[in-house]
Enzyme design. Sequence first.
Site, mmCIF file in Angstrom:
data_model
loop_
_atom_site.group_PDB
_atom_site.id
_atom_site.type_symbol
_atom_site.label_atom_id
_atom_site.label_comp_id
_atom_site.label_asym_id
_atom_site.label_seq_id
_atom_site.Cartn_x
_atom_site.Cartn_y
_atom_site.Cartn_z
ATOM 1 N N LEU A 160 2.686 7.033 -1.433
ATOM 2 C CA LEU A 160 3.817 7.941 -1.633
ATOM 3 C C LEU A 160 3.887 8.436 -3.074
ATOM 4 O O LEU A 160 4.230 9.593 -3.331
ATOM 5 C CB LEU A 160 5.123 7.286 -1.208
ATOM 6 C CG LEU A 160 5.220 6.890 0.278
ATOM 7 C CD1 LEU A 160 6.601 6.362 0.600
ATOM 8 C CD2 LEU A 160 4.835 8.023 1.205
ATOM 9 N N VAL A 170 0.831 -1.198 0.000
ATOM 10 C CA VAL A 170 0.000 0.000 0.000
ATOM 11 C C VAL A 170 0.876 1.263 0.000
ATOM 12 O O VAL A 170 0.564 2.242 -0.670
ATOM 13 C CB VAL A 170 -0.968 0.011 1.213
ATOM 14 C CG1 VAL A 170 -1.753 1.308 1.283
ATOM 15 C CG2 VAL A 170 -1.909 -1.190 1.151
ATOM 16 N N CYS A 171 1.980 1.223 0.732
ATOM 17 C CA CYS A 171 2.834 2.401 0.910
ATOM 18 C C CYS A 171 3.277 3.043 -0.409
ATOM 19 O O CYS A 171 3.176 4.266 -0.549
ATOM 20 C CB CYS A 171 4.039 2.062 1.774
ATOM 21 S SG CYS A 171 3.585 1.443 3.407
ATOM 22 N N PRO A 172 3.759 2.275 -1.396
ATOM 23 C CA PRO A 172 4.191 2.950 -2.618
ATOM 24 C C PRO A 172 3.048 3.632 -3.363
ATOM 25 O O PRO A 172 3.256 4.655 -4.018
ATOM 26 C CB PRO A 172 4.824 1.840 -3.457
ATOM 27 C CG PRO A 172 4.322 0.559 -2.896
ATOM 28 C CD PRO A 172 4.030 0.830 -1.449
#
Length: 186
Positions: A50, A45-47
């Site tokens: 960001l 999920v993080c990429p």
Amino acid sequence: MEIRQKIPDLMATAYHENDFKEIQLSDYRGKWLVLAFYPADFTFVCPTELEELAKLYPQFQEAGAEILSVSTDTHFTHMAWHMSSPAIGKVKYPMLGDANHAISKAFGTLNQDKGESFRATFIVDPEGVVKYKSIHDNSIGRSANEILRMLKAARYASEHEGEVCPASWEPGDETLMEGPDLVGKI
């Protein structure tokens, strides 16, 4: 870290513009600041988050704000991720390393069981005071558009004393004036 509380003046090493830089939170006094905490590099999920923040980064800057992303990884890991991920390669804002968990602990985002941060967003005014905070489970991704909208609303409200922004307010929309005249009439 609570609403209306001044953020601590912490320092961390960041990966930014193909280099390692010492970042002190007080360096951002005089500007709005968005802190985007996330659990870990090389995840799922993080990429997406960001990258979405990177896409809107010029709009955040136009709104007078800077973005700092923060995870409990090191600045070395941020560099490796930036160099290997097409999504993270688009990130132009500083990526803070918080391997000692000092920032995550100070902001109350640390998931002690996993040694990583919960997904969290803080919007901080130019005096270093928290105006917005959201902390949630790591399985739920954020919307950069909503963070930008909240930043603009926080900025508007701080510049127009007595005016408040109703639900889903966007710049140019009508605001409300605080006071007893509206009680029970909306």
